[in-house]
Design a protein around this motif. Structure first.
Motif, PDB file in Angstrom:
ATOM      1  N   LEU A  40      19.944  46.424  41.794  1.00 23.00           N
ATOM      2  CA  LEU A  40      21.291  46.197  41.191  1.00 23.00           C
ATOM      3  C   LEU A  40      22.378  45.891  42.309  1.00 23.00           C
ATOM      4  CD1 LEU A  40      23.045  46.013  38.894  1.00 23.00           C
ATOM      5  CD2 LEU A  40      23.502  48.765  38.842  1.00 23.00           C
TER       6      LEU A  40
ATOM      7  N   ARG B  91      17.454  50.846  35.947  1.00 24.15           N
ATOM      8  CA  ARG B  91      18.678  49.954  36.504  1.00 24.15           C
ATOM      9  C   ARG B  91      19.525  50.345  37.731  1.00 24.15           C
ATOM     10  NH1 ARG B  91      21.398  45.331  34.951  1.00 24.15           N
ATOM     11  NH2 ARG B  91      23.865  45.180  35.358  1.00 24.15           N
ATOM     12  N   TYR B  92      20.046  51.596  37.767  1.00 20.98           N
ATOM     13  CA  TYR B  92      20.902  52.287  38.766  1.00 20.98           C
ATOM     14  C   TYR B  92      20.034  52.917  39.645  1.00 20.98           C
ATOM     15  CZ  TYR B  92      23.636  51.141  34.679  1.00 20.98           C
ATOM     16  OH  TYR B  92      24.369  50.396  33.642  1.00 20.98           O
TER      17      TYR B  92
END
Length: 64
Positions: A49, A36-37
């Motif tokens: 993101l 996700r990051y």
């Protein structure tokens, strides 16, 4: 570890590939784009993101 000056676009890509591979190496995800990051999704043409313009990233970084 020590700081290292990024001298060209090829070296920048090498460092990005290393960073993107870390979550896979540590078995957190099976593909870099799934972390996700990570900006890996952006570099694969997907939505990440945060919005990153991968076409001008190197040019922008050189301005600093």
């Amino acid at each position: 570890m020590h700081a290292e000056l990024i001298l060209n676009e090829a070296m920048m890509r090498e460092k990005l590939d290393y960073i993107h591979a870390n979550p896979v190496k540590h078995c957190y995800v099976n593909l870099p784009r799934r972390w996700r990051y990570s900006s890996a999704a952006n570099y694969e043409g997907l939505v990440g993101l945060m919005k990153i313009d991968v076409r001008t990233f190197w040019l922008g970084a050189a301005a600093f």
